[in-house]
Design a protein around this motif. Structure first.
Motif, PDB file in Angstrom:
ATOM      1  N   HIS A 124     -77.732 -27.435 -45.569  1.00  0.00           N
ATOM      2  CA  HIS A 124     -78.235 -28.337 -44.174  1.00  0.00           C
ATOM      3  C   HIS A 124     -79.644 -27.399 -43.480  1.00  0.00           C
ATOM      4  O   HIS A 124     -80.331 -27.181 -44.045  1.00  0.00           O
ATOM      5  CB  HIS A 124     -77.242 -27.861 -43.072  1.00  0.00           C
ATOM      6  N   ARG A 166     -70.401 -27.183 -40.791  1.00  0.00           N
ATOM      7  CA  ARG A 166     -71.389 -26.324 -41.430  1.00  0.00           C
ATOM      8  C   ARG A 166     -70.384 -25.093 -42.243  1.00  0.00           C
ATOM      9  O   ARG A 166     -69.469 -24.613 -41.739  1.00  0.00           O
ATOM     10  CB  ARG A 166     -71.928 -25.449 -41.341  1.00  0.00           C
ATOM     11  N   TYR A 189     -73.220 -28.163 -45.447  1.00  0.00           N
ATOM     12  CA  TYR A 189     -72.036 -29.092 -45.120  1.00  0.00           C
ATOM     13  C   TYR A 189     -71.641 -29.955 -45.659  1.00  0.00           C
ATOM     14  O   TYR A 189     -71.192 -30.015 -46.767  1.00  0.00           O
ATOM     15  CB  TYR A 189     -73.038 -29.588 -43.967  1.00  0.00           C
TER      16      TYR A 189
END
Length: 234
Positions: A124, A166, A189
């Motif tokens: 992420h 996530r 993620y």
């Protein structure tokens, strides 16, 4: 000896993150079925998940400016597969290291069959992992993908989002007690999307003029349907 571009993905922190992503995806992928699947990752030792209803895998990984694994091809060329060839495509961090990430995603959608599943994993960009990863990449350009942006692109391309989450630790150095698979501040993620099936277009039925037999040729008790058109005088 040349330093491998993707060595960082073999580091202990990223192996733990990749394991967390695999644990989240595992029960979702168990529902996948079909004949062929494609795994495209960042490491030569990529192992596909064990799926009892989908056992024929093509395994590839990005190695600089080419794909390696079950076949070799240049990354700046379309994937060497026919359209609608795979019922499942699993991209493990591949969009981050691909020099043509947008073209790769578009080509993946081309080879994914209608009703098929695309599973994506990545780091992420809005997390503690982002500066850590860029520092350890030693100047190499990485294209971290924002999941919300990926969702918009996929929906526009005719995909239905089935999972977006996530996962993993919020920071590579956090202790093992914080390794929950689902974490709102996780450094990685997972994204799961299904390609919509093509709608069948109904054919327009064209009226056809049918000859009506003379009354003497009909079976006893049979009457002509007045909706039928005649080709001549009866």
């Amino acid at each position: 000896m040349r330093r491998q571009d993707n060595d960082i993905y073999a580091s202990a922190p990223l192996r733990r993150l990749r394991d967390a992503q695999a644990r989240v995806l595992a029960p979702e992928l168990q529902r996948c079925f079909g004949t062929h699947a494609l795994l495209l990752g960042v490491a030569a030792d990529e192992v596909p998940p064990a799926l009892p209803m989908l056992g024929n895998w093509v395994r590839l990984h990005l190695d600089g400016d080419r794909y390696a694994g079950d076949l070799r091809a240049a990354v700046d060329q379309p994937l060497p597969f026919m359209a609608d060839a795979f019922d499942l495509v699993l991209l493990r961090h591949a969009l981050e290291v691909s020099p043509v990430s947008s073209a790769l995603l578009g080509d993946v959608l081309r080879v994914l069959a209608p009703g098929g599943v695309l599973a994506l994993t990545g780091v992420h960009p809005v997390s503690g992992w982002s500066p850590w990863l860029r520092w350890h990449a030693r100047g190499r350009t990485l294209k971290l993908q924002l999941p919300l942006q990926l969702e918009r692109v996929l929906r526009h391309a005719g995909m239905d989002i089935e999972l977006a989450r996530r996962v993993g630790r919020g920071w590579p150095g956090l202790p093992a007690t914080s390794t929950a698979s689902g974490n709102a501040l996780g450094g990685g993620y997972v994204l799961l999307a299904r390609k919509r099936r093509r709608l069948a277009t109904p054919l327009r039925i064209k009226p056809v003029t049918l000859p009506v037999p003379a009354p003497g040729r009909l079976s006893p008790g049979t009457r002509p349907n007045p909706a039928l058109q005649t080709t001549g005088d009866t």
